[in-house]
Structure formats: structure tokens, C-alpha cells
Design an enzyme around this catalytic site. Structure first.
Site, mmCIF file in Angstrom:
data_model
loop_
_atom_site.group_PDB
_atom_site.id
_atom_site.type_symbol
_atom_site.label_atom_id
_atom_site.label_comp_id
_atom_site.label_asym_id
_atom_site.label_seq_id
_atom_site.Cartn_x
_atom_site.Cartn_y
_atom_site.Cartn_z
ATOM 1 N N GLY A 1 0.912 -1.275 0.057
ATOM 2 C CA GLY A 1 -0.122 -0.133 -0.039
ATOM 3 C C GLY A 1 0.570 1.202 0.046
ATOM 4 N N THR A 2 1.956 1.217 0.739
ATOM 5 C CA THR A 2 2.899 2.465 0.906
ATOM 6 C C THR A 2 3.343 2.838 -0.447
ATOM 7 O OG1 THR A 2 3.034 2.009 3.232
ATOM 8 C CG2 THR A 2 4.838 3.380 2.079
ATOM 9 N N ASN B 1 -8.792 3.954 7.912
ATOM 10 C CA ASN B 1 -8.066 2.662 8.482
ATOM 11 C C ASN B 1 -8.290 2.648 10.310
ATOM 12 O OD1 ASN B 1 -6.119 4.573 7.845
ATOM 13 N ND2 ASN B 1 -4.875 3.764 9.379
ATOM 14 N N GLN C 1 -8.080 -0.755 2.802
ATOM 15 C CA GLN C 1 -8.909 -1.282 3.930
ATOM 16 C C GLN C 1 -10.169 -1.929 3.324
ATOM 17 O OE1 GLN C 1 -7.985 -2.274 6.814
ATOM 18 N NE2 GLN C 1 -5.943 -0.900 7.292
ATOM 19 N N CYS D 1 3.841 7.042 17.939
ATOM 20 C CA CYS D 1 4.877 7.528 18.831
ATOM 21 C C CYS D 1 5.924 8.432 17.904
ATOM 22 C CB CYS D 1 5.899 6.360 19.394
ATOM 23 S SG CYS D 1 6.976 7.072 20.464
HETATM 24 C C1 PLP Z 1 -5.279 3.145 4.690
HETATM 25 C C2 PLP Z 1 -3.828 2.433 4.499
HETATM 26 N N1 PLP Z 1 -3.166 2.856 3.423
HETATM 27 C C3 PLP Z 1 -1.435 2.391 3.356
HETATM 28 C C4 PLP Z 1 -1.450 1.534 4.294
HETATM 29 C C5 PLP Z 1 0.066 0.995 3.976
HETATM 30 O O1 PLP Z 1 -0.033 -0.400 3.281
HETATM 31 P P1 PLP Z 1 1.095 -1.451 3.397
HETATM 32 O O2 PLP Z 1 1.491 -1.808 4.900
HETATM 33 O O3 PLP Z 1 0.981 -2.178 2.488
HETATM 34 O O4 PLP Z 1 2.414 -0.574 3.010
HETATM 35 C C6 PLP Z 1 -2.146 1.244 5.396
HETATM 36 C C7 PLP Z 1 -1.660 0.179 6.232
HETATM 37 O O5 PLP Z 1 -1.873 0.188 7.347
HETATM 38 C C8 PLP Z 1 -3.436 1.529 5.451
HETATM 39 O O6 PLP Z 1 -4.142 1.075 6.224
#
Ligand code: PLP
Length: 386
Positions: free
Chosen positions: A71-72, A152, A180, A330
Site C-alpha cells: 500500500g505504501t 483505517n 482497507q 510515537c
Molecule cells: C489506509 C492505509 N493505507 C496504506 C497503508 C500501508 O499499506 P502497506 O502496509 O501495505 O504498505 C495502510 C496500512 O496500514 C493503510 O491502512
């Protein structure tokens, strides 16, 4: 001790069926999907089948799905990729919201440092941005709007279809972070009218380290990585075939099991919500009352009624075998309240006294009573010490 995992928005365990689907691609079918020999062709065929499955599940064409590391990366790719392509046309303004995940907010901040204008729209008390706010923020320099499908932390679902209409009226692309939502609520790119969508496998019982970016055909997007020509030159690097196969299997299962599973989780969520509301008069439910994911319950304890620290709650619940999160982050050694709850108007102390319960396959209705009993015990112990 009984252990209850209530952090399924952070990650989920790998589904056994996903593991079985992936297994051959770690060993006998190990070929490089770019090789022309039979080993390579076998890997390539599995990769393209996985792409096809994911595309079909979201109503896309397979040529519109690009595999990434998660996702990132997909969020960064969408935002920076569009920004870079738009600069050539003299456009340098991005619109997002205050409730986005850091994987969206941080690349936007990076672009701001590089000279872009970034509008971070406020959200309402439920964590939602209105299509009107988006419309009003668009300027002649805007190149991208990025608003998440569902939050999320609190689970609120954005009015993406209406936002897409407002964005398209101006001929702009809309990116949505849908990490999500697959398997929780319907996700169809054509119905939502989105141009770019971020997906991640490990939130839906798939493997960690793989995600995808849906890019509507015709959308101009610069690659972030440069190397071999994999992923049609948009995301070079040797393809991770076993993870792609696992991702596809996980998506397939999540979609086919969604209706029954989400009904089940909504019941568990609603039962826990009523039990907490009845037993803790200081509890406030965060998120939209109805437009909310069925698997998330986020509660704060009103700081004018009781003084509680979310991290201490999390640690004490952990000692009782229950895994939850507080939503705080944190930063520089001190606990910062959730930026989402602050954006929704919660005061800092109340935002800090928050617990997020995120339900999944391992949870049962029996967990509700257990969790409430442990929460009562933990809070009375913490309040006694205060
Ligand atoms: C809404 C949302 N976007 C992006 C991410 C990041 O995804 P990844 O852990 O696959 O990099 C998350 C992970 O918690 C998320 O909840």
C-alpha cells in the site's frame, strides 16, 4: 491464556488456502517471469493470471493493474507519478484530506517541500470530506485529488462516487487509497469512477510485501523506479510471482466470502459497541454511525469524565491476551494523539484515550463478553492507580 487478536486493520494472518496457492511458486515453479524459456513462461503465466484475477475483482482490465510492494508504495507511486507527469503541463497542486494514512500525507508533504501546493482538506466530526469541499478547492493548477475509500482508524467510508464526479467535472484524476476495503465493502473502479486505486494484500489474509496500483487506461503516470521493463516499464524489478499468486487468491476469497463474513463481523462489532456503550458511560464511538466499515470499532473515553492513556490501555489489554491498538503514534519519543481523531475534532486527551478494535476471521461472538470483562477489569485497575 486465551488470546484474542483484534488488530486486523494492521495486518491479518495468511489464509491457509493462500499459502497453498503460493507454495509451488517458491520452489518448483521458481522461474523469472521475464525469461523466455519454459521456466520463465510458467512464472509469467501465473503472474498474468494473478493480475487478471485482481483486475476482474475490482472491475478493471488486467493491463490497468500494476504490482508493487504494498500500500505504501502504491500511494507514493500514484501521487508522485501523477505529480511528475503533471509538472510538464505546468500543474503543481494536489488536494488531499486530513484523515489520510501517512502513506498519502507524507508523499504530499514531500511534494510540498519540492515546490508543490498541497491543500489538506479538513474532515467533519465523522472523518469525512464532502464532494463540495473538494470542488471548491480545485484550481487551474490542480493535477490530482487523493481521498481514501475508507479510513483505517475509524472505518468511515468516503463518498468517493460523488467526489469522483466533482473531480471529473474539472477533467482531473482521482486517486483513492482502498487498502482497507476489498472484502469489506464492494470495490468496483467503474462504479466508483476512480482513476487510481491503492491495494495491499496483507490486510485481506494475503502475504505482506505485495500490493497493486490500479491505473485507469490513458492516465499519465511517471514511473518512480527505473530499470528493466517489467510491469510495462512502470514498475521495474523482477516480479514477485509467489506473492502475486497469493495476493490474487486472497482477493478472490475475500470477495467471494465478503457478504457472509461481513454480516458476521458487523454483528460482533455491534454487540461490542452496545456492551461498551452500556457499561462505560464515558465511551464515545468514533466514525460515521452508518457509513462505516463493518469490521472496525473505534472508541474514545471522554477526558472530562475519566482520565485514561490509550497506550497504557493497550499494554494492559495485551497482558490479558487481547491485541488492540490505541491509534496514537510515537513521534520523537512522545505519544502523539491520532491525527485522524484530532481532525475529527476530538480534544487531545480524549483522542489519546482511544482503543481501536478491528475484527476478522478468528473472532467469534463469544469474544465480545470476554473483551468487555477484561476491559472493565483493566479500566478499574488503571482508574484505581490514578
Ligand atoms: C489506509 C492505509 N493505507 C496504506 C497503508 C500501508 O499499506 P502497506 O502496509 O501495505 O504498505 C495502510 C496500512 O496500514 C493503510 O491502512
Amino acid at each position: 491464556m486465551k488470546r484474542v487478536y483484534l488488530d486486523h486493520t494492521a495486518t491479518t494472518p495468511l489464509d491457509e488456502r493462500v499459502f497453498e496457492a503460493m507454495r509451488p511458486y517458491f520452489s518448483e515453479a521458481f522461474g523469472n517471469a521475464s525469461s523466455v524459456h519454459s521456466f520463465g513462461r510458467e512464472a509469467k503465466s501465473a503472474l498474468e493470471k494473478a493480475r487478471e484475477t485482481i483486475a476482474k475483482a475490482i472491475g478493471a482490465q488486467s493491463g490497468e493493474v500494476f504490482f508493487t510492494s504494498g500500500g505504501t508504495e502504491s500511494d507514493n507511486f500514484a501521487i508522485r507519478g501523477i505529480a511528475k507527469a503533471s509538472l510538464k503541463k505546468g500543474k503543481n497542486h494536489i488536494i488531499t484530506s486530513a484523515a489520510e494514512h501517512p502513506a498519502v500525507l507524507e508523499p504530499c508533504e514531500m511534494l510540498r517541500e519540492e515546490g508543490f501546493d498541497v491543500t489538506v482538506l479538513p474532515v467533519d466530526a465523522n472523518g469525512i470530506v464532502s464532494p463540495d469541499q473538494v470542488k471548491q478547492a480545485i484550481t487551474g493548477k490542480t493535477c490530482l485529488v487523493t481521498i481514501m475509500h475508507a479510513n483505517n482508524e475509524v472505518g468511515s467510508i468516503s463518498p468517493i462516487k460523488e467526489i469522483a464526479e466533482a473531480v471529473h467535472e474539472k477533467g482531473l484524476p482521482l486517486h483513492t487509497d482502498a487498502v482497507q476495503t476489498p472484502g469489506k465493502i464492494p470495490l468496483n473502479v467503474a462504479e466508483l469512477g476512480v482513476d487510481l486505486v491503492t491495494l495491499s494484500a496483507h490486510k485481506l489474509y494475503g502475504p505482506k510485501g505485495i500490493g497493486a496500483l490500479y491505473v485507469k487506461k490513458g492516465t499519465e503516470l511517471e514511473p518512480m523506479l527505473h530499470g528493466g521493463g517489467q510491469e510495462r516499464g512502470k514498475r521495474p524489478g523482477t516480479e514477485n510471482v509467489p506473492l502475486a499468486v497469493g495476493f490474487a487468491k486472497a482477493v478472490e476469497l475475500a470477495v467471494s466470502e465478503m457478504e457472509v463474513e461481513m454480516k458476521r463481523l458487523a454483528t460482533i462489532r455491534d454487540n461490542l459497541q452496545s456492551a461498551i456503550s452500556n457499561q462505560f458511560p464515558s465511551a464515545i464511538i468514533n466514525g460515521h454511525p452508518t457509513e462505516r466499515l463493518p469490521n472496525i470499532l473505534n472508541i474514545s473515553f471522554d477526558s472530562s469524565k475519566i482520565q485514561l492513556e490509550g497506550e497504557m490501555l493497550v499494554m494492559n489489554m495485551d497482558l490479558e491476551g487481547i491485541a488492540v491498538t490505541s491509534g496514537s503514534a510515537c513521534t520523537s519519543g512522545s505519544m502523539q494523539p491520532s491525527h485522524v481523531l484530532l481532525a475529527m475534532g476530538r480534544d487531545g486527551k480524549t483522542a489519546r484515550a482511544t482503543l481501536r478494535f478491528a475484527f476478522g476471521k478468528s473472532n467469534t461472538t463469544e469474544d465480545v463478553e470476554y473483551v468487555v470483562a477484561k476491559l472493565r477489569h483493566v479500566i478499574s485497575r488503571m482508574a484505581g492507580r490514578a
